[in-house]
Enzyme design. Structure first.
Site, mmCIF file in Angstrom:
data_model
loop_
_atom_site.group_PDB
_atom_site.id
_atom_site.type_symbol
_atom_site.label_atom_id
_atom_site.label_comp_id
_atom_site.label_asym_id
_atom_site.label_seq_id
_atom_site.Cartn_x
_atom_site.Cartn_y
_atom_site.Cartn_z
ATOM 1 N N LYS A 1 37.593 93.461 -0.357
ATOM 2 C CA LYS A 1 37.589 94.556 -1.181
ATOM 3 C C LYS A 1 38.142 95.907 -0.280
ATOM 4 C CE LYS A 1 35.100 93.155 -4.733
ATOM 5 N NZ LYS A 1 35.035 91.766 -4.353
HETATM 6 C C1 LIG Z 1 34.984 90.765 -5.273
HETATM 7 C C2 LIG Z 1 35.281 89.228 -4.491
HETATM 8 C C3 LIG Z 1 35.781 88.214 -4.896
HETATM 9 C C4 LIG Z 1 36.616 88.040 -6.371
HETATM 10 O O1 LIG Z 1 37.559 88.783 -6.387
HETATM 11 P P1 LIG Z 1 38.210 89.209 -7.801
HETATM 12 O O2 LIG Z 1 39.174 90.114 -7.543
HETATM 13 O O3 LIG Z 1 37.045 89.981 -8.762
HETATM 14 O O4 LIG Z 1 38.534 87.930 -8.680
HETATM 15 C C5 LIG Z 1 36.021 86.834 -4.371
HETATM 16 N N1 LIG Z 1 35.314 86.661 -2.837
HETATM 17 C C6 LIG Z 1 34.861 87.889 -2.420
HETATM 18 C C7 LIG Z 1 34.215 87.921 -1.098
HETATM 19 C C8 LIG Z 1 34.683 89.132 -3.145
HETATM 20 O O5 LIG Z 1 34.074 90.460 -2.702
#
Ligand SMILES: *Cc1c(COP(=O)(O)O)cnc(C)c1O
Length: 494
Positions: free
Chosen positions: A111
């Site tokens: 993120k």
């Molecule tokens: C948010 C997240 C995901 C999923 O990603 P998306 O873009 O929502 O599909 C996968 N792994 C981690 C560690 C995340 O924080």
């Protein structure tokens, strides 16, 4: 000519900076570029470039109403020493794949790749559109987004951020990360309820017209750091282009060689960014969508029917525990021939009946995608196997992708070189990871486990974890669900 952004549910059309400010279109649709741009340079030219340089080359094609100076300024403020490596997104070759590590930012989850730049894109957008109000970011989190948003917005001028999390509903490390957050403009509130209640509460605050007026009079306006904001999607296209250029520079692939991309998926933002990179001309062949036991996307790719009417399963890859993958709407709109009426009809069906079916023609447009899933046992197995065979420790989310990649290769015999998006540091999910490697670790305390992981994986404890060991708790507000609005007002001094 500016690249414009259009709602997936109507004709509402805005500039890039307006789309970033608004987050969601007024009709509830998502903003998409009216045409997906192409890379303006030959891949060869990207070979020696830094992450920041590639970011500019990619993002300028999407955010055409930003000046060069504005965009470079945002990029340089985002991708700096907050990341623990100058590469920003390093690649590790292990177990027959390239792991693209997207967890070297402030909160050690992917993120950070988008949330470290979003605050700067947002404040720049506000200036460009003569917004005088201070921007108040409201976020409900099940763990990762909250901390990454807090870290991104902390002490960013003309912004404030309020994060709501379910008290008792996040991991101890996730909670500690949030309640120790510094920054005079940050506010963290636990609610006596679950994540859904936090999310509904935030949506209700957004939809409160009365409050909106009160806020405006006090010089504030709300915005969202949610992954449906185009300002989060565009920065994610960058690392796929960067990774390809790097593999090329290191002689791992030859020019034009197609690669596959494997993405552990929840809200469908990360894999959609890879799809956008492919549409820009990056030689990507298959987009491999990995789900955990909440395999609504796998079923969708298999059957063409999206059906959220099922049990919500809590897994050890919690950031992928999701039944409504919001960003899928952008893909649905595209495979419906960019027909907003058709898309709206399907999204209405999703709201009312909890499901929709796509046509055979639309399904044919999904041929570049492959979906599969990994169970909890398979995820644990693959963490252990990769550790024992290579010494490399991956987190539970990345492990879901690693397992699905193995299933894909077995099913198709496709040996195309592949990038696996590695979305979190194993230090963020230490207990699940260590338990997968050996059940004897279950007896250890959280920070003991951290030290043990550092030893067996031969990697230093990330700063993000080191910091919270001793950091004082700065936020201890806990409220009832129906007190969320008051909490926001109190924080804003209203
Ligand atoms: C948010 C997240 C995901 C999923 O990603 P998306 O873009 O929502 O599909 C996968 N792994 C981690 C560690 C995340 O924080």
């Amino acid at each position: 000519m500016n690249l414009m952004y259009k709602s997936t549910r109507s004709n509402e059309t805005v500039t890039a900076s307006q789309a970033i400010l608004k987050g969601l279109a007024s009709d509830g649709g998502l903003f998409v570029p009216v045409a997906l741009p192409k890379l303006s340079v030959d891949i060869d030219e990207l070979k020696g470039m830094s992450y920041q340089e590639v970011a500019y080359i990619v993002m300028k094609e999407f955010l055409t109403d930003f000046t060069e100076e504005e965009l470079k300024n945002c990029i340089n403020k985002a991708y700096d020493s907050k990341f623990d490596t100058e590469e920003i997104a390093p690649i590790v070759k292990a177990d027959g794949a390239y792991y693209l590590e997207l967890f070297h930012g402030a909160t050690i989850a992917f993120k950070d790749m988008a949330l470290s730049i979003l605050p700067h894109l947002l404040t720049t957008s506000a200036k460009k559109n003569n917004v005088k109000n201070e921007i108040v970011i409201l976020t409900a989190t099940s763990g990762d987004t909250g901390k990454a948003a807090l870290a991104g917005f902390a002490d960013v001028e003309n912004t404030r951020i309020v994060v709501f999390y379910p008290k008792g509903g996040v991991s101890p490390i996730q909670e500690k990360q949030m309640v120790t957050q510094k920054g005079a403009n940050t506010h963290v509130v636990g609610i006596k309820g679950n994540f859904d209640q936090a999310q509904s509460g935030v949506k209700a605050i957004f939809g409160n017209k009365e409050l909106e007026k009160e806020l405006d009079a006090a010089g504030f306006q709300f915005s969202s750091a949610n992954s449906i904001n185009i300002g989060r999607l565009v920065p994610q296209v960058v690392y796929y282009v960067y990774a390809y250029a790097k593999l090329l520079a290191e002689g791992e692939i030859v020019k034009g060689e197609k690669i596959n991309v494997v993405v552990p998926t929840g809200n469908f933002g990360n894999i959609l960014a890879a799809y956008y990179a492919k549409n820009m001309g990056l030689p990507i062949d298959k987009l491999i969508c990995a789900s955990n036991d909440n395999k609504v996307l796998y079923d969708f790719f298999e059957t063409g029917s999206y059906d959220k009417n099922r049990e919500f399963i809590l897994t050890n890859s919690p950031s992928m525990d999701i039944l409504i993958s919001s960003n899928l709407e952008r893909l649905i709109y595209k495979i419906a021939g960019c027909d907003d009426a058709k898309n709206k009809e399907l999204m209405t069906a999703l709201t009312t009946a909890g499901k929709y079916d796509i046509t055979a023609d639309m399904k044919a447009e999904l041929k570049d995608f492959y979906g599969n899933y990994a169970t909890e046992a398979e995820t644990a197995e693959v963490i252990k196997a990769i550790y024992e065979n290579t010494g490399y420790v991956i987190d539970t989310h990345t492990a879901v992708a690693a397992k699905v990649y193995k299933k894909y290769k077995e099913a198709t015999k496709d040996e195309t070189k592949s990038i696996i998006a590695s979305t979190a540091s194993p230090f963020k999910f230490t207990r699940s990871v260590m338990n997968a490697i050996d059940s004897k670790y279950d007896a250890m305390g959280d920070f003991e486990l951290v030290d043990e992981l550092s030893k067996i994986g031969n990697v230093a404890v990330p700063n993000a974890i080191e910091e919270i060991r001793t950091a004082p708790v700065l936020h201890d507000t806990v409220v009832e669900v129906d007190e969320m609005t008051d909490a926001v007002k109190k924080f804003l001094g209203m």
